[in-house]
Design a protein around this motif. Structure first.
Motif, PDB file in Angstrom:
ATOM      1  N   LEU A   5       0.835  -1.195   0.000  1.00 33.26           N
ATOM      2  CA  LEU A   5       0.000   0.000   0.000  1.00 33.26           C
ATOM      3  C   LEU A   5       0.870   1.245   0.000  1.00 33.26           C
ATOM      4  N   GLU A   6       0.359   2.302  -0.606  1.00 32.06           N
ATOM      5  CA  GLU A   6       1.104   3.543  -0.712  1.00 32.06           C
ATOM      6  C   GLU A   6       0.866   4.422   0.512  1.00 32.06           C
ATOM      7  N   VAL A   7       1.967   4.927   1.100  1.00 32.38           N
ATOM      8  CA  VAL A   7       1.853   5.831   2.242  1.00 32.38           C
ATOM      9  C   VAL A   7       1.017   7.046   1.876  1.00 32.38           C
ATOM     10  N   ALA A   8       1.201   7.526   0.644  1.00 26.23           N
ATOM     11  CA  ALA A   8       0.510   8.735   0.219  1.00 26.23           C
ATOM     12  C   ALA A   8      -0.937   8.476  -0.192  1.00 26.23           C
ATOM     13  N   GLY A   9      -1.345   7.225  -0.178  1.00 25.42           N
ATOM     14  CA  GLY A   9      -2.705   6.903  -0.580  1.00 25.42           C
ATOM     15  C   GLY A   9      -3.727   7.493   0.373  1.00 25.42           C
ATOM     16  N   PRO A  10      -4.962   7.665  -0.109  1.00 29.59           N
ATOM     17  CA  PRO A  10      -6.003   8.245   0.731  1.00 29.59           C
ATOM     18  C   PRO A  10      -6.634   7.221   1.661  1.00 29.59           C
ATOM     19  N   ILE A  11      -7.416   7.732   2.589  1.00 28.19           N
ATOM     20  CA  ILE A  11      -8.227   6.904   3.480  1.00 28.19           C
ATOM     21  C   ILE A  11      -9.648   6.925   2.951  1.00 28.19           C
ATOM     22  N   GLY A  12     -10.223   5.759   2.737  1.00 25.95           N
ATOM     23  CA  GLY A  12     -11.592   5.659   2.250  1.00 25.95           C
ATOM     24  C   GLY A  12     -12.571   5.470   3.388  1.00 25.95           C
ATOM     25  N   VAL A  13     -13.649   6.215   3.372  1.00 20.04           N
ATOM     26  CA  VAL A  13     -14.674   6.165   4.416  1.00 20.04           C
ATOM     27  C   VAL A  13     -16.032   6.088   3.742  1.00 20.04           C
ATOM     28  N   PHE A  14     -16.942   5.253   4.276  1.00 23.81           N
ATOM     29  CA  PHE A  14     -18.284   5.253   3.703  1.00 23.81           C
ATOM     30  C   PHE A  14     -19.349   5.031   4.768  1.00 23.81           C
ATOM     31  N   ASP A  15     -20.544   5.501   4.437  1.00 26.71           N
ATOM     32  CA  ASP A  15     -21.725   5.337   5.281  1.00 26.71           C
ATOM     33  C   ASP A  15     -22.939   5.339   4.360  1.00 26.71           C
ATOM     34  N   SER A  16     -24.090   5.023   4.925  1.00 29.83           N
ATOM     35  CA  SER A  16     -25.311   5.052   4.132  1.00 29.83           C
ATOM     36  C   SER A  16     -25.719   6.482   3.780  1.00 29.83           C
ATOM     37  N   GLY A  17     -25.203   7.457   4.493  1.00 27.64           N
ATOM     38  CA  GLY A  17     -25.570   8.852   4.238  1.00 27.64           C
ATOM     39  C   GLY A  17     -24.553   9.802   4.825  1.00 27.64           C
ATOM     40  N   ILE A  18     -25.058  10.841   5.495  1.00 25.96           N
ATOM     41  CA  ILE A  18     -24.173  11.877   6.021  1.00 25.96           C
ATOM     42  C   ILE A  18     -23.709  11.585   7.441  1.00 25.96           C
ATOM     43  N   ARG A  69      -9.554   3.398  -6.180  1.00 30.36           N
ATOM     44  CA  ARG A  69      -9.074   4.787  -6.176  1.00 30.36           C
ATOM     45  C   ARG A  69      -7.900   4.974  -5.222  1.00 30.36           C
ATOM     46  N   GLY A  70      -7.254   3.883  -4.872  1.00 28.81           N
ATOM     47  CA  GLY A  70      -5.993   3.931  -4.152  1.00 28.81           C
ATOM     48  C   GLY A  70      -6.085   3.954  -2.652  1.00 28.81           C
ATOM     49  N   ALA A  71      -7.251   3.698  -2.087  1.00 32.08           N
ATOM     50  CA  ALA A  71      -7.383   3.751  -0.625  1.00 32.08           C
ATOM     51  C   ALA A  71      -6.403   2.804   0.047  1.00 32.08           C
ATOM     52  N   LYS A  72      -5.717   3.316   1.074  1.00 31.59           N
ATOM     53  CA  LYS A  72      -4.789   2.489   1.844  1.00 31.59           C
ATOM     54  C   LYS A  72      -5.439   1.933   3.092  1.00 31.59           C
ATOM     55  N   ALA A  73      -6.623   2.420   3.421  1.00 29.84           N
ATOM     56  CA  ALA A  73      -7.404   1.921   4.550  1.00 29.84           C
ATOM     57  C   ALA A  73      -8.855   2.273   4.287  1.00 29.84           C
ATOM     58  N   ILE A  74      -9.748   1.483   4.863  1.00 27.89           N
ATOM     59  CA  ILE A  74     -11.179   1.744   4.741  1.00 27.89           C
ATOM     60  C   ILE A  74     -11.767   1.853   6.134  1.00 27.89           C
ATOM     61  N   VAL A  75     -12.551   2.885   6.345  1.00 29.13           N
ATOM     62  CA  VAL A  75     -13.303   3.033   7.585  1.00 29.13           C
ATOM     63  C   VAL A  75     -14.783   2.841   7.260  1.00 29.13           C
ATOM     64  N   VAL A  76     -15.369   1.815   7.843  1.00 26.74           N
ATOM     65  CA  VAL A  76     -16.794   1.554   7.664  1.00 26.74           C
ATOM     66  C   VAL A  76     -17.522   2.391   8.713  1.00 26.74           C
ATOM     67  N   ALA A  77     -17.911   3.609   8.332  1.00 24.16           N
ATOM     68  CA  ALA A  77     -18.440   4.578   9.290  1.00 24.16           C
ATOM     69  C   ALA A  77     -19.940   4.391   9.483  1.00 24.16           C
ATOM     70  N   LEU A  95      -5.995  -4.681   3.188  1.00 25.87           N
ATOM     71  CA  LEU A  95      -5.643  -3.378   3.744  1.00 25.87           C
ATOM     72  C   LEU A  95      -6.403  -3.231   5.058  1.00 25.87           C
ATOM     73  N   PRO A  96      -6.015  -2.288   5.903  1.00 24.26           N
ATOM     74  CA  PRO A  96      -6.738  -2.122   7.169  1.00 24.26           C
ATOM     75  C   PRO A  96      -8.191  -1.740   6.931  1.00 24.26           C
ATOM     76  N   VAL A  97      -9.101  -2.450   7.567  1.00 19.90           N
ATOM     77  CA  VAL A  97     -10.528  -2.132   7.520  1.00 19.90           C
ATOM     78  C   VAL A  97     -10.973  -1.861   8.947  1.00 19.90           C
ATOM     79  N   ILE A  98     -11.327  -0.628   9.225  1.00 24.47           N
ATOM     80  CA  ILE A  98     -11.708  -0.206  10.571  1.00 24.47           C
ATOM     81  C   ILE A  98     -13.230  -0.107  10.635  1.00 24.47           C
ATOM     82  N   GLY A  99     -13.833  -0.858  11.526  1.00 21.85           N
ATOM     83  CA  GLY A  99     -15.270  -0.790  11.695  1.00 21.85           C
ATOM     84  C   GLY A  99     -15.644   0.030  12.917  1.00 21.85           C
ATOM     85  N   VAL A 100     -16.935   0.219  13.076  1.00 27.99           N
ATOM     86  CA  VAL A 100     -17.443   0.919  14.251  1.00 27.99           C
ATOM     87  C   VAL A 100     -18.452   0.007  14.941  1.00 27.99           C
TER      88      VAL A 100
END
Length: 271
Positions: A5-18, A69-77, A95-100
């Motif tokens: 994974l690329e250090v400069a890669g972005p962090i991806g976050v998603f949710d059903s809405g806002i 799109r290059g995400a180095k981690a995903i946060v399931v928000a 890659l790291p997948v962080i849940g809540v």
């Protein structure tokens, strides 16, 4: 530790809405140099009342979109998406997948009288992951689980202190207080936007637990462990996608993130 994974890669976050923006704010505050990608799956809102297989398919599709799109981690928000899909996402993506999850453990530790209320969607409260959480941490306390129908939609409307919002929240909070609850756990990432009103109606003596800051710290820890933290004095950039109407969602992001935020439509292949 070596990684593809690329250090400069972005962090991806998603949710059903806002609602996931409440988590994204803590991430931005803690990790200002990181670039962020955020998907609001508004075309399939809310997840809490959807069948698990639908939530799983959406979570996999959006995560794949972020990885492409290059995400180095995903946060399931999203608590419901975490409960349903986080194990599958960790199996599919290297890659790291962080849940809540609802902050039941800190809620129990903060409770003075031993009665804790968990506010969440039906999807979260009915999941096996949540049942395991209660089994692991709730044996020595009384845990009252409370679905909150309409709360996600109330937040999506960005009306946090209207007469309707007060009535909706009071209808849930008042019965819990009568049962002796002294700690309320916010088990949905939408609910922190209702926190001021919840606190006002519950009273200052009631503790409210929001896991947003802990999620950001766990993301930081995981990235640091893998040598993926961005070391830069330059603020990271941000990109936002929505699966519903991007124009109608603009005023929501303007209020909860910043005015002038560019929202891109999620590609049809992901919708």
């Amino acid at each position: 530790m070596m990684t593809d994974l690329e250090v400069a890669g972005p962090i991806g976050v998603f949710d059903s809405g806002i609602g996931g923006l409440s988590v994204l704010k803590h991430i931005r505050r803690l990790l200002p140099a990181e670039s962020l990608l955020y998907v609001a799956d508004t075309g399939h809102l809310p997840y809490g009342s959807k069948p698990p297989d639908v939530v799983l398919r959406r979570s996999v599709a959006i995560s794949r979109f972020l990885v492409e799109r290059g995400a180095k981690a995903i946060v399931v928000a999203c608590n419901t998406a975490t409960a349903v899909a986080v194990a599958e996402l960790r199996q599919q993506f290297a890659l790291p997948v962080i849940g809540v999850e609802p902050g039941l453990k800190p809620g129990i530790s903060r409770s003075r009288g031993g009665v804790v209320g968990v506010l969440a969607t039906e999807g979260t409260l009915g999941s096996e992951k949540f049942r395991r959480l209660v089994s692991a941490h709730g044996q020595q306390r009384q845990v009252i689980v409370q679905p909150c129908p309409g709360w996600v939609e109330q937040v999506e409307s960005c009306t946090f202190d209207s007469a309707g919002a007060r009535e909706l929240i009071a209808s849930i909070i008042t019965p819990l207080l009568r049962q002796g609850v002294d700690t309320l756990v916010l088990g949905c990432t939408h609910y922190p936007y209702l926190r001021p009103l919840i606190q006002e109606l519950a009273g200052p003596e009631v503790e409210i637990v929001d896991t947003g800051p802990a999620i950001a710290r766990e993301l930081q820890r995981r990235l640091d462990l893998l040598g993926l933290l961005t070391d830069s004095a330059v603020a990271g950039d941000e990109r936002f996608w929505v699966s519903g109407d991007a124009r109608s969602a603009g005023w929501q992001f303007a209020r909860l993130w910043r005015p002038g935020c560019l929202l891109e439509p999620l590609p049809d292949s992901v919708k």
